[in-house]
Design an enzyme around this catalytic site. Structure first.
Site, PDB file in Angstrom:
ATOM      1  N   ARG A  64      -9.562  -3.555  -7.722  1.00 56.12           N
ATOM      2  CA  ARG A  64      -8.137  -3.280  -7.593  1.00 56.12           C
ATOM      3  C   ARG A  64      -7.611  -3.682  -6.203  1.00 56.12           C
ATOM      4  NH1 ARG A  64      -3.749  -1.497  -9.196  1.00 56.12           N
ATOM      5  NH2 ARG A  64      -2.421  -0.345  -7.761  1.00 56.12           N
ATOM      6  N   HIS A  68      -4.449  -6.025  -5.386  1.00 58.62           N
ATOM      7  CA  HIS A  68      -3.377  -5.496  -4.539  1.00 58.62           C
ATOM      8  C   HIS A  68      -3.181  -6.393  -3.312  1.00 58.62           C
ATOM      9  CE1 HIS A  68      -1.561  -1.771  -2.410  1.00 58.62           C
ATOM     10  NE2 HIS A  68      -1.415  -2.798  -1.604  1.00 58.62           N
ATOM     11  N   ASN A  96      -1.533   4.304  -3.797  1.00 57.82           N
ATOM     12  CA  ASN A  96      -2.703   3.967  -2.975  1.00 57.82           C
ATOM     13  C   ASN A  96      -3.946   4.803  -3.254  1.00 57.82           C
ATOM     14  OD1 ASN A  96      -2.083   6.388  -1.817  1.00 57.82           O
ATOM     15  ND2 ASN A  96      -2.075   5.639   0.286  1.00 57.82           N
ATOM     16  N   HIS A 193      -8.976  -3.851 -15.965  1.00 57.09           N
ATOM     17  CA  HIS A 193      -8.945  -2.450 -16.388  1.00 57.09           C
ATOM     18  C   HIS A 193     -10.150  -2.104 -17.269  1.00 57.09           C
ATOM     19  CE1 HIS A 193      -4.352  -1.965 -15.541  1.00 57.09           C
ATOM     20  NE2 HIS A 193      -5.096  -1.907 -14.460  1.00 57.09           N
TER      21      HIS A 193
HETATM   22  C1  LIG Z   1      -2.187   7.088   0.859  1.00 58.81           C
HETATM   23  O1  LIG Z   1      -1.029   7.304   1.634  1.00 58.81           O
HETATM   24  C2  LIG Z   1      -0.942   8.586   2.252  1.00 58.81           C
HETATM   25  C3  LIG Z   1       0.346   8.678   3.058  1.00 58.81           C
HETATM   26  O2  LIG Z   1       1.353   7.918   2.574  1.00 58.81           O
HETATM   27  C4  LIG Z   1      -2.133   8.801   3.189  1.00 58.81           C
HETATM   28  O3  LIG Z   1      -2.085  10.094   3.729  1.00 58.81           O
HETATM   29  C5  LIG Z   1      -3.433   8.581   2.437  1.00 58.81           C
HETATM   30  O4  LIG Z   1      -4.515   8.638   3.334  1.00 58.81           O
HETATM   31  C6  LIG Z   1      -3.428   7.224   1.759  1.00 58.81           C
HETATM   32  N1  LIG Z   1      -4.632   7.050   0.966  1.00 58.81           N
HETATM   33  C7  LIG Z   1      -5.511   6.097   1.212  1.00 58.81           C
HETATM   34  C8  LIG Z   1      -6.663   6.031   0.279  1.00 58.81           C
HETATM   35  O5  LIG Z   1      -5.424   5.285   2.121  1.00 58.81           O
END
Ligand SMILES: *[C@@H]1O[C@H](CO)[C@@H](O)[C@H](O)[C@H]1NC(C)=O
Ligand SMILES: *[C@@H]1O[C@H](CO)[C@@H](O)[C@H](O)[C@H]1NC(C)=O
Ligand SMILES: *[C@@H]1O[C@H](CO)[C@@H](O)[C@H](O)[C@H]1NC(C)=O
Length: 323
Positions: A64, A68, A96, A193
């Site tokens: 993924r 991305h 994310n 997927h």
């Molecule tokens: C996803 O984004 C949030 C804040 O927007 C952050 O706190 C978190 O660590 C991020 N996750 C990853 C896996 O990077």
């Protein structure tokens, strides 16, 4: 002079032809690190293999991550950059959670910097790791073209340009076409997927109050819908609840397409590939013939790896920060 002219023109024509070929084909090359870091792919493979044994979620996440990365600003490792004061990076942008395996790429990078300093780009590490996780999961193997450079920009606001799990084929097609990818690439790459898991939030709207006339998305198999309702009750108290993307979620195979044929695609954007006549025949052909799916997936991964490649950039020394 009159005698020399045709020859000069000939030389000029050859020169222009070579120039055209070199600019249109780009400089990616299977043997890019052959002289400068021959052990690069072994180092990456070993790192990814060990990480995948420790955490079975790693393969789907790395696959993924490649998608991305290439969809936002091209394959330039922008997905790996950390936020800095005043700039929120892609990895802190909305969808994310399913990415959280950045440490694997960083780990490979640390080892590569010891073996061949300043040589292998983070963008190439992602591309190679994505091939490795597919091959490791009993999927196809292919030669990865290399020579990408790393970008210096990453903006959380740009992640809205990723195709959403609610997209229909028209929206998916437009998103892929903007990256030079066609309908066949859309259907083949959706086969990614075959690996992975999704939290309820990405599909629960299909099984609860779907529309004013249907509680459940009518393209979904009714028994499958009942199962999903139980896994993702409303209100949902378990934040980790969800479902695997196909019934063999740690094996890379064509089961994803068989699930679509059975009305068991998890996302609206999966099931839409069967509903829409423009892509239905491709889904059917991949469901029938895994070898065909593997060949087309491989070709589409190579194409994806060419999206927005930077030839003049840097080779980051750490993947999470620009030099
Ligand atoms: C996803 O984004 C949030 C804040 O927007 C952050 O706190 C978190 O660590 C991020 N996750 C990853 C896996 O990077
Ligand atoms: C796809 O979705 C868009 C936006 O919601 C809509 O305008 C369009 O009619 C849909 N197309 C198909 C083929 O369903
Ligand atoms: C279902 O959605 C409609 C709007 O589409 C809303 O008015 C209704 O309250 C929803 N019902 C439930 C049970 O959430």
């Amino acid at each position: 002079m009159a005698l020399l002219l045709p020859k000069t023109n000939f030389v000029l024509a050859i020169f222009l032809l070579l120039l055209m070929l070199s600019t249109s084909k780009g400089s990616l090359d299977v043997h890019y690190y052959h002289q400068t870091c021959p052990q690069a792919e072994n180092i990456i493979f070993e790192t990814v293999r060990k990480a995948s044994i420790n955490d079975p979620k790693v393969p789907a996440r790395i696959l993924r991550m490649f998608f991305h990365d290439c969809f936002i600003r091209g394959c330039d490792a922008s997905v790996l950059l950390d936020s800095t004061p005043g700039n929120q990076a892609e990895k802190d942008g909305p969808p994310n959670v399913s990415l959280a395996s950045f440490y694997v790429i960083e780990d490979a990078k640390t080892k590569l910097e010891m073996a061949c300093p300043g040589t292998v780009s983070c963008a190439d590490i992602i591309a190679i790791a994505a091939r490795d996780v597919v091959a490791m999961s009993r999927g196809p193997y292919w030669n990865v073209l290399k020579g990408r450079k790393d970008g210096r920009v990453s903006e959380a606001s740009e992640t809205v340009n990723l195709p959403a799990p609610t997209f229909n084929v028209t929206q998916l097609f437009q998103s892929f076409a903007q990256r030079g990818l066609g309908l066949k690439d859309l259907v083949a790459l959706s086969g990614g997927h075959s690996l992975g898991f999704s939290h309820c939030s990405s599909f629960e709207a299909r099984v609860h109050n779907f529309s004013s006339v249907h509680d459940v998305d009518p393209t979904m198999n009714t028994e499958f819908a009942e199962r999903l309702k139980k896994k993702c009750p409303k209100p949902n108290r378990d934040r980790n609840a969800g479902e695997f993307l196909d019934s063999t979620a740690s094996t890379f195979d064509n089961d994803y397409y068989l699930r679509l044929m059975a009305g068991e695609g998890l996302f609206g954007s999966d099931q839409a590939l069967l509903t829409d006549y423009r892509t239905r025949w491709i889904v059917e052909s991949f469901a029938k013939d895994q070898g065909l799916f593997f060949r087309e997936f491989t070709a589409s991964m190579v194409k994806l790896g060419n999206v927005g490649v930077l030839e003049n950039g840097e080779v980051r020394l750490k993947c999470q920060a620009v030099n």
